[in-house]
Design a protein around this motif. Structure first.
Motif, short mmCIF file in Angstrom:
data_model
loop_
_atom_site.label_atom_id
_atom_site.label_comp_id
_atom_site.label_asym_id
_atom_site.label_seq_id
_atom_site.Cartn_x
_atom_site.Cartn_y
_atom_site.Cartn_z
N GLY A 36 -13.97 -4.05 48.83
CA GLY A 36 -13.09 -3.10 47.78
C GLY A 36 -12.37 -4.08 46.87
N LEU A 37 -12.83 -5.12 46.69
CA LEU A 37 -12.20 -6.40 45.88
C LEU A 37 -12.87 -6.35 44.50
CD1 LEU A 37 -11.67 -8.90 48.49
CD2 LEU A 37 -9.70 -7.42 47.22
N PRO A 38 -12.29 -6.62 43.57
CA PRO A 38 -13.01 -6.93 42.14
C PRO A 38 -13.70 -8.06 42.34
CG PRO A 38 -10.50 -7.41 42.02
CD PRO A 38 -10.65 -6.88 43.28
N PRO A 39 -14.73 -8.23 41.47
CA PRO A 39 -15.63 -9.43 41.15
C PRO A 39 -14.77 -10.71 40.75
CG PRO A 39 -15.91 -7.94 39.28
CD PRO A 39 -15.02 -7.34 40.38
N VAL A 40 -13.59 -10.50 40.03
CA VAL A 40 -12.51 -11.75 39.88
C VAL A 40 -11.12 -11.41 40.60
CG1 VAL A 40 -11.54 -12.97 38.02
CG2 VAL A 40 -13.76 -12.18 37.60
N ILE A 41 -10.89 -12.37 41.24
CA ILE A 41 -9.63 -12.27 42.04
C ILE A 41 -8.65 -12.80 41.25
CG2 ILE A 41 -8.53 -12.52 44.21
CD1 ILE A 41 -10.73 -10.74 44.65
N ASP A 42 -7.72 -12.21 40.57
CA ASP A 42 -6.59 -12.65 39.66
C ASP A 42 -5.21 -12.44 40.43
OD1 ASP A 42 -6.30 -9.96 39.62
OD2 ASP A 42 -6.51 -9.98 37.36
N ARG A 43 -5.23 -11.99 41.44
CA ARG A 43 -3.77 -11.90 42.11
C ARG A 43 -3.90 -11.98 43.70
NH1 ARG A 43 -2.19 -6.03 40.29
NH2 ARG A 43 -3.06 -6.97 38.22
N PRO A 44 -2.91 -12.31 44.26
CA PRO A 44 -2.90 -12.57 45.80
C PRO A 44 -3.60 -11.39 46.60
CG PRO A 44 -0.93 -13.40 45.02
CD PRO A 44 -1.66 -12.74 43.95
N ILE A 45 -4.16 -11.33 47.65
CA ILE A 45 -4.61 -10.32 48.56
C ILE A 45 -3.87 -10.45 49.81
CG2 ILE A 45 -6.90 -10.55 47.16
CD1 ILE A 45 -7.93 -11.68 49.94
N SER A 46 -3.95 -9.28 50.67
CA SER A 46 -3.44 -9.10 51.77
C SER A 46 -3.95 -10.17 52.91
CB SER A 46 -3.23 -7.90 52.36
OG SER A 46 -4.48 -7.51 52.88
N ALA A 47 -3.28 -10.63 53.82
CA ALA A 47 -3.75 -11.33 54.94
C ALA A 47 -5.00 -10.69 55.82
CB ALA A 47 -2.79 -11.73 55.99
N GLU A 48 -4.95 -9.24 55.83
CA GLU A 48 -6.02 -8.66 56.38
C GLU A 48 -7.01 -8.43 55.66
OE1 GLU A 48 -2.23 -7.16 58.07
OE2 GLU A 48 -2.74 -7.52 56.06
N LEU A 49 -7.00 -8.35 54.14
CA LEU A 49 -8.17 -8.57 53.40
C LEU A 49 -8.57 -9.74 53.63
CD1 LEU A 49 -7.75 -6.62 50.02
CD2 LEU A 49 -9.61 -6.45 51.83
N TYR A 50 -7.96 -11.11 53.43
CA TYR A 50 -8.53 -12.30 53.76
C TYR A 50 -9.06 -12.60 54.90
CZ TYR A 50 -8.62 -17.37 53.17
OH TYR A 50 -8.99 -18.60 53.15
N GLY A 51 -8.64 -12.19 56.10
CA GLY A 51 -9.22 -12.21 57.30
C GLY A 51 -10.82 -11.35 57.30
N SER A 52 -10.95 -10.25 56.48
CA SER A 52 -12.04 -9.49 56.59
C SER A 52 -13.00 -10.53 55.67
CB SER A 52 -11.80 -8.37 55.84
OG SER A 52 -11.05 -7.46 56.51
N LEU A 53 -12.39 -11.05 54.48
CA LEU A 53 -13.32 -11.87 53.76
C LEU A 53 -13.92 -13.23 54.56
CD1 LEU A 53 -14.22 -12.94 50.63
CD2 LEU A 53 -11.74 -13.89 50.58
N TRP A 54 -13.13 -13.68 55.44
CA TRP A 54 -13.50 -14.93 56.09
C TRP A 54 -14.43 -14.48 57.05
CZ3 TRP A 54 -9.18 -18.57 58.60
CH2 TRP A 54 -9.80 -19.37 59.34
N LEU A 55 -14.50 -13.26 57.77
CA LEU A 55 -15.47 -12.87 58.59
C LEU A 55 -16.75 -12.43 57.85
CD1 LEU A 55 -13.27 -10.65 60.83
CD2 LEU A 55 -14.06 -12.74 61.36
N ALA A 56 -16.59 -12.08 56.53
CA ALA A 56 -17.70 -11.60 55.78
C ALA A 56 -18.60 -12.95 55.26
CB ALA A 56 -17.36 -10.76 54.52
N VAL A 57 -17.93 -13.75 54.63
CA VAL A 57 -18.47 -15.01 54.44
C VAL A 57 -19.17 -15.70 55.76
CG1 VAL A 57 -18.04 -17.43 53.45
CG2 VAL A 57 -16.94 -15.42 52.35
N ALA A 58 -18.34 -15.79 56.79
CA ALA A 58 -19.00 -16.23 57.96
C ALA A 58 -20.47 -15.60 58.64
CB ALA A 58 -18.03 -16.23 59.11
N ALA A 59 -20.36 -14.32 58.28
CA ALA A 59 -21.62 -13.50 58.57
C ALA A 59 -22.65 -13.88 57.57
CB ALA A 59 -21.11 -12.06 58.66
N GLU A 60 -22.24 -13.95 56.37
CA GLU A 60 -23.38 -14.31 55.26
C GLU A 60 -23.86 -15.60 55.43
OE1 GLU A 60 -25.36 -12.84 51.94
OE2 GLU A 60 -23.88 -11.96 53.23
N VAL A 61 -23.37 -16.60 55.69
CA VAL A 61 -23.71 -18.08 55.87
C VAL A 61 -23.94 -18.63 57.29
CG1 VAL A 61 -22.93 -18.62 53.68
CG2 VAL A 61 -21.73 -19.22 55.44
N ASP A 62 -23.55 -17.68 58.44
CA ASP A 62 -23.56 -18.04 59.85
C ASP A 62 -22.55 -19.35 60.10
OD1 ASP A 62 -23.85 -17.82 62.42
OD2 ASP A 62 -25.93 -18.63 62.29
#
Length: 336
Positions: A36-62
């Motif tokens: 649910g994030l825009p293609p360009v991140i131009d402002r801070p995001i919540s820690a919860e969203l960053y945590g989800s981003l971390w997990l998603a990147v980890a899943a993508e590249v193992d």
């Protein structure tokens, strides 16, 4: 100017996480869209969203370490790490186990726990040249977050050294750690009071399941320097010269809270007013000795000590060294 929201993660850290995908030749837009994030991140995001981003990147590249280790930190490694340290007797045992585990899993960098000068120092060694500041920061987040959870309190960080040069977003790193931060150092290290190492571990398997359900967002928020009531107290104290600090009763009145309630809530966070004042004075002293030309007597006065000898006694209690010896040794180390 409004105070930064402690639950927000700066855009620079988001971009560095996304760089992992780019290095693997993968597009970032689909993953961002799935969160649910825009293609360009131009402002801070919540820690919860960053945590989800971390997990998603980890899943993508193992790789839960963003592809920055000597070997990938395969998905599930963080969970295994937590199980590895869960039944350690003390925090020292837990940290040593964690460092051995990470050395096996990612191989490089490898960490070592050294105890000296009143500090517990976790020192990272790279086989090659310096890594990015983001790589070292991610290592510290994982290790510090687990350590704080194991003992049920935030472990105050005394200093952070980076072997790499200061990135453009260096201010983000200083804000995140809330401790003296230095770049271009001989080794990357994170230091805290050695007394913390003796704290017992008393977490259950059920508690671990709850912790893992909220990770990594929970360690990005709960154990940050700027979290909790103690952070509010620190913020107030840092706005005033130490010589003009309020007494505890006056502070409670300023915060519109009863002294007994303030004392109890700080105790729940593993803190007390005297310790917070001591912590700030120590951090200011270290920062001034490392990054200013002020004499020891001048620093003593700025920190609110009645005389230089009192400052010397306090600094020896903090580091087992005199201020002058600490400054000389740090200068020599920076020239190696």
């Amino acid at each position: 100017m409004a105070e930064p929201d402690r639950r927000m993660i700066s855009t620079s850290f988001v971009e560095e996480a996304l760089d992992c995908l780019r290095r693997h030749g993968k597009p970032t837009a689909p993953l961002l869209e799935s969160l649910g994030l825009p293609p360009v991140i131009d402002r801070p995001i919540s820690a919860e969203l960053y945590g989800s981003l971390w997990l998603a990147v980890a899943a993508e590249v193992d790789d839960e370490y963003f592809g920055m280790g000597g070997r990938p930190m395969r998905r599930g490694s963080f969970t295994l790490l937590c199980h590895c340290v869960l039944h350690a007797e003390t925090l020292e045992h837990a940290i040593r186990r964690a460092l051995r585990f990470l050395a096996v899993v990612i191989e490089d960098p490898s960490g070592e726990l050294l105890i000296a000068d009143g500090l517990a120092q976790i020192i990272l060694t790279d086989r090659g040249g310096p890594r990015s500041a983001f790589a070292y920061r991610t290592f510290w987040i994982l290790l510090h977050g687990i350590a704080c959870w194991l003992v049920g309190r935030r472990i105050p960080i005394r200093m952070v050294d980076f072997r790499c040069s200061e990135p453009v977003q260096g201010a983000d790193y200083r804000l995140f750690f809330g401790a003296p931060v230095r770049f271009d150092q001989p080794a990357s290290r994170l230091a805290f009071d050695r007394s913390i190492l003796a704290l017992p571990i008393s977490r259950s398997e059920q508690a671990l399941k709850q912790f893992l359900r909220g990770a990594p967002a929970n360690i990005l928020v709960r154990y940050r320097y700027d979290a909790g009531l103690a952070a509010n107290v620190r913020k107030r104290l840092r706005k005033t010269p130490p010589a003009a600090w309020s007494g505890f009763e006056e502070l409670a009145a300023q915060m519109r809270i009863s002294p007994s309630t303030l004392r109890h809530r700080l105790q729940v966070e593993g803190q007390n007013y005297a310790g917070i004042k001591d912590e700030i004075r120590r951090d200011l002293a270290i920062d001034m000795l490392l990054n200013s030309q002020s004499g020891v007597g001048e620093i003593s006065a700025q920190l609110g000590f009645s005389e230089p000898s009192a400052f010397h006694r306090a600094f020896r209690k903090w580091t087992s060294k005199s201020p002058g010896a600490f400054r000389r040794e740090a200068l020599l180390a920076s020239r190696r």
